[in-house]
Enzyme design. Structure first.
Site, short mmCIF file in Angstrom:
data_model
loop_
_atom_site.label_atom_id
_atom_site.label_comp_id
_atom_site.label_asym_id
_atom_site.label_seq_id
_atom_site.Cartn_x
_atom_site.Cartn_y
_atom_site.Cartn_z
N GLY A 6 -24.84 -90.19 39.11
CA GLY A 6 -25.05 -88.77 39.40
C GLY A 6 -24.42 -87.84 38.38
N ARG A 7 -23.15 -88.07 38.05
CA ARG A 7 -22.46 -87.13 37.15
C ARG A 7 -22.84 -87.33 35.69
NH1 ARG A 7 -19.24 -90.25 40.07
NH2 ARG A 7 -18.06 -91.93 39.10
N LYS B 237 -18.14 -87.71 54.23
CA LYS B 237 -19.54 -87.71 54.68
C LYS B 237 -19.67 -88.45 56.01
CE LYS B 237 -21.72 -87.89 50.09
NZ LYS B 237 -22.53 -88.70 49.20
N GLU C 131 -13.94 -87.46 39.45
CA GLU C 131 -14.73 -88.38 40.27
C GLU C 131 -14.81 -89.75 39.58
OE1 GLU C 131 -17.95 -86.84 43.07
OE2 GLU C 131 -19.16 -87.95 41.63
N HIS D 106 -5.12 -64.17 31.53
CA HIS D 106 -4.58 -63.18 32.47
C HIS D 106 -4.46 -63.77 33.87
CE1 HIS D 106 -4.90 -60.03 29.44
NE2 HIS D 106 -5.95 -60.74 29.04
N LYS E 37 -30.28 -87.83 43.96
CA LYS E 37 -30.49 -89.25 43.60
C LYS E 37 -30.82 -90.06 44.86
CE LYS E 37 -28.34 -93.21 41.39
NZ LYS E 37 -27.21 -93.73 40.64
N GLU F 157 -25.98 -81.67 52.40
CA GLU F 157 -26.05 -80.28 51.93
C GLU F 157 -27.43 -79.99 51.32
OE1 GLU F 157 -23.65 -82.47 51.29
OE2 GLU F 157 -21.71 -81.51 50.87
O1 F6P Z 1 -20.07 -86.06 45.02
C1 F6P Z 1 -20.53 -87.32 45.35
C2 F6P Z 1 -21.91 -87.54 44.87
O2 F6P Z 1 -22.29 -88.83 45.26
C3 F6P Z 1 -22.03 -87.37 43.36
O3 F6P Z 1 -21.68 -88.46 42.62
C4 F6P Z 1 -23.45 -86.96 43.24
O4 F6P Z 1 -23.66 -86.37 42.01
C5 F6P Z 1 -23.60 -86.02 44.40
O5 F6P Z 1 -22.83 -86.62 45.43
C6 F6P Z 1 -25.00 -85.76 44.87
O6 F6P Z 1 -25.65 -86.90 45.33
P1 F6P Z 1 -27.22 -86.97 45.39
O7 F6P Z 1 -27.76 -86.73 44.03
O8 F6P Z 1 -27.54 -88.33 45.90
O9 F6P Z 1 -27.69 -85.89 46.35
#
Ligand code: F6P
Length: 525
Positions: free
Chosen positions: A253-254, A487, A339, A374, A191, A197
């Site tokens: 995002g979620r 972060k 979250e 289990h 987003k 990462e």
């Molecule tokens: O985990 C934190 C977060 O901001 C989530 O809400 C989001 O889905 C994820 O990082 C990834 O963010 P982006 O889509 O901006 O890379």
């Protein structure tokens, strides 16, 4: 905030409720405490509640005007107050051609065209070969939902879609095994297009392509697609404007798998499947928006969840799908619920917990049945904590012949949690270790079948529950500032490791210094 006195009083009356007695004294209980949506049966009769509890909870829902909150969500009001944004994911799954806005429809058309071109071998890589595998690079909401959907809806012969999320290079390395650079397409989903990462993996993927072919100029154009709300950043990364699928600020995002973020689902399983998923979610949305509180399934389940947390002292929520395809559901729900509602202040900025039973969400975890039986089920049956267990049971899941075993296990576990075992059948000295106290709560979601439609409806159900629970806890379910802290701290630490520079001792605590020293000593570049 103190909740209405009648809820406290009722909670006191229910203290000591034994489910076995409740069933013995009420022949109607199983039917009276079952909810229905479409042809699902949602059994809440094994919760520590009565018909009166539901009536009181629903009365409270009216008092705090929950239906109005739902209307505000669907109207796209800025419910994310800390960021002054809407959380308008429901707008992404309105039925085709009815009220989908022009922009949403345009991107949907692009997704459809792109996914079909890839699936029909019309989309060619830089050397003219059709794409054979797609690698989704993204993390959190830019990965979990799409990955869950791809796993849940996978059928033999589906397109090869893989996922990379972790900055640990091993993730990308393993995913790329067996892939050919000329026939691999990377979809970078972010987003913000700033997530470390994801950018790190995207850069590594670019290097992997560069290493393997000499048509470097065409690399990014034909082998990289971006899905983002930050077009500028994606372009700065080098992705061609025509290879960028946008989504919008008002999609959290979620909650984003319904947008272009879910392109991997359409590529793997086809457009019809993606559309069926949207349709299932849209029907759940309609139910949520239009059904009175007394029959509203997401609202009732959220009220029960809230009751468990704030009045029942159950601080663990355990998700157990009895379907191999839903094995990633617990991780997905961990992000969705924790979250969203893992907050310590209410939406006015006041600290929660001043009243003894004020809580925000509980911890959420789980695993697939029967494997979990289990592993952690021992803790559920004989441990000292009371947890709220939720079993998700698709009855005719892909018509498998050995399915009766799986179904019997699901039903048996819910029965065992409630009935327990008194151990009278063994000699006295061994008895206490064998006793399972029972009277442990569970909800069972029975679905007739399992397909993309049911899957879409199921995820929408959980989204709406998360939102209503947030309103009940009085928190903003749509921000996640806690995630920002880590972060912010990571950059100076990474720089220190890479350049071997000592951080000033007044900048970092001695535990951090010691950890860095250890890492430096053993870290082999
Ligand atoms: O985990 C934190 C977060 O901001 C989530 O809400 C989001 O889905 C994820 O990082 C990834 O963010 P982006 O889509 O901006 O890379």
């Amino acid at each position: 905030m103190r909740y209405p006195e009648k809820l406290y009083r009722h909670a006191r009356q229910l203290r000591g409720l034994d489910l076995r007695d409740a069933f013995a004294h009420d022949a109607e209980r199983a039917q009276a405490l079952a909810l229905t949506f479409d042809n699902w049966r949602i059994d809440v009769s094994r919760q520590h509640i009565t018909v009166e509890t539901l009536a009181l909870l629903r009365e409270y829902a009216q008092e705090i005007d929950l239906p109005n909150w739902v209307a505000a969500l669907f109207a796209g009001e800025a419910l994310n107050v800390t960021e002054n944004r809407a959380a308008w994911h429901t707008a992404l799954r309105q039925a085709d051609g009815v009220s989908v806005s022009g922009e949403v429809q345009r991107v949907r058309d692009e997704m459809k065209a792109l996914s079909e071109a890839i699936r029909k071998n019309h989309y060619l890589g830089a050397t003219g070969k059709p794409i054979r595998a797609v690698v989704n690079i993204g993390i959190g909401g830019s990965s979990l939902g799409t990955q869950l959907a791809c796993d849940a809806l996978y059928r033999e012969g589906d397109f090869d879609v893989r996922f990379v999320s972790n900055i640990d290079e091993e993730n990308l390395r393993r995913v790329l095994i067996g892939l050919d650079a000329e026939t691999t397409l990377f979809v970078i989903v972010s987003k913000t297009f700033t997530t470390e990462e994801t950018l790190s993996n995207a850069n590594a993927a670019r290097e992997w392509l560069n290493d393997r072919r000499d048509v470097a100029a065409a690399l990014l154009d034909r082998h990289f697609i971006a899905v983002t709300a930050n077009i500028e950043r994606a372009r700065a990364f080098g992705i061609a404007p025509e290879s960028i699928l946008p989504f919008w600020d008002w999609v959290g995002g979620r909650f984003s798998l319904w947008s272009a973020v879910g392109i991997g689902i359409a590529i793997q399983s086809g457009w019809q499947t993606f559309q069926a998923m949207l349709n299932g979610a849209a029907v759940m949305d309609k139910h949520f928006l239009e059904t009175p509180v007394a029959h509203n399934v997401p609202m009732t389940l959220a009220l029960i969840d809230w009751w468990n947390t704030c009045f029942g002292g159950k601080n663990e929520r355990i998700i157990v799908p009895y379907a191999h395809g839903l094995r990633l559901l617990p991780s997905y729900l961990q992000q969705l619920l924790m979250e969203s509602n893992g907050k310590r202040v209410d939406w006015d900025g006041n600290l929660l917990g001043k009243e003894s039973n004020e809580r925000s969400t509980v911890s959420v975890w789980g695993g697939v049945g029967t494997d979990s039986q289990h592993a952690f089920f021992q803790w559920l049956h004989q441990g000292m904590h009371q947890a709220n267990v939720e079993l998700i049971v698709p009855v005719a899941y892909q018509g498998k012949a050995r399915h009766s075993g799986l179904l019997a296990h699901a039903v048996a576990q819910a029965q065992a949690l409630m009935c327990g075992r008194d151990g009278d059948d063994v000699a006295d000295g061994l008895r206490s270790a064998r006793v399972c106290p029972g009277n442990r709560v569970s909800t069972m979601l029975l679905l007739p079948d399992f397909d993309a439609w049911q899957f879409g409806a199921l995820l929408a159900l959980y989204e709406h529950r998360a939102f209503i629970e947030g309103v009940l806890y009085r928190v903003n379910s749509f921000d996640q500032f806690g995630v920002e802290l880590g972060k912010m701290l990571v950059r100076p630490l990474r720089d220190a490791l890479e350049s071997n520079i000592e951080l000033a001792s007044n900048d970092i605590d001695t535990a951090t210094q010691a950890q860095l020293a250890y890492i430096r000593h053993f870290w082999k570049r």
